[in-house]
Enzyme design. Structure first.
Site, PDB file in Angstrom:
ATOM      1  CG  HIS A  28      -0.289   0.071   2.535  1.00  0.00           C
ATOM      2  ND1 HIS A  28      -0.075  -1.051   3.309  1.00  0.00           N
ATOM      3  CD2 HIS A  28       0.235   1.109   3.253  1.00  0.00           C
ATOM      4  CE1 HIS A  28       0.530  -0.706   4.435  1.00  0.00           C
ATOM      5  NE2 HIS A  28       0.740   0.599   4.432  1.00  0.00           N
ATOM      6  CD  GLU A  68       3.767  -0.314   7.222  1.00  0.00           C
ATOM      7  OE1 GLU A  68       3.170   0.529   6.502  1.00  0.00           O
ATOM      8  OE2 GLU A  68       3.200  -0.997   8.100  1.00  0.00           O
ATOM      9  CG  HIS A  96       3.910   4.736   5.058  1.00  0.00           C
ATOM     10  ND1 HIS A  96       2.868   5.288   5.784  1.00  0.00           N
ATOM     11  CD2 HIS A  96       3.565   3.444   4.847  1.00  0.00           C
ATOM     12  CE1 HIS A  96       1.958   4.356   6.006  1.00  0.00           C
ATOM     13  NE2 HIS A  96       2.342   3.230   5.446  1.00  0.00           N
TER      14      HIS A  96
END
Lengths: 138, 138
Positions: free
Chosen positions: B8, B132, B81
């Site tokens: 994502h 991430e 992010h």
């Protein structure tokens, strides 16, 4: 109108070759295109291939590059835009205008780094997020 | 270590419901999860489904939310992010440390909004880009 695939995430960097080296060396994402200059767009571009999408690395080219201001605010670099595929870029542009969104530049689709027509929607229309819409590559 | 799918893109917004309405109404991206509070992470979260990935909408929850500072600098919201899947989060963390990267927080993986362990890598290690890494969902 309904957007399709997330074609790529645009990431602005001061030095594309350094960024490619980081994605390859730190994250193992070592499949990237050659860096190519697009003087009419004011950017140098390379794509890092991911399993399901791509990172578009953008480095400013020329004094009036659209990426210059971004790097002034974010000197190390950072996320710049999201690009979604649409089946028909003219229909998508018309839908954006009909809904009151602001298409950047002249408002006409133009050929982007993938060789297909694109438009950009002003971040004010999407909660600060710059959005690119791209005609689905054939 | 080699990253896998772009799971994502994290996008911080002041108001998740307003952002969901924009992605649905302007872009036709009308498949989104219910908004869920994660008090231990300091965020409210909803996912907008795309054909090949997701947008993770993040709204601050509580006074010490990690998203607060971001929204102070970017009051309208913006890209926050990128999240990549990895087959083994502990091996990935060890690889990051061995390569000299800075893992945020305690350095230990913790359960993120997808219910699987994650770590975050400091933006200084990736040209201003917060990354991430997420254990591949089963």
């Amino acid at each position: 109108m309904k957007i399709g695939r997330l074609n790529h995430v645009g990431v602005a960097v001061p030095d594309i070759e350094a960024a490619k080296a980081t994605y390859a060396g730190l994250y193992g994402a070592d499949e990237a295109t050659q860096t190519k200059d697009f003087p009419h767009l004011g950017v140098r571009v390379a794509f890092v291939h991911l399993a399901n999408s791509e990172i578009e690395l953008l480095e400013p080219l020329g004094d009036d590059s659209p990426v210059h201001k971004f790097l002034e605010r974010n000197p190390r670099g950072g996320q710049h835009h999201l690009c979604f595929e649409v089946p028909d870029i003219v229909a998508a542009r018309d839908a954006m205008v009909a809904k009151g969104a602001t298409v950047l530049g002249t408002g006409e689709p133009y050929i982007g780094a993938h060789g297909v027509p694109v438009i950009f929607i002003h971040p004010k229309n999407s909660h600060g997020q710059l959005i690119e819409l791209m005609q689905e590559p054939a």
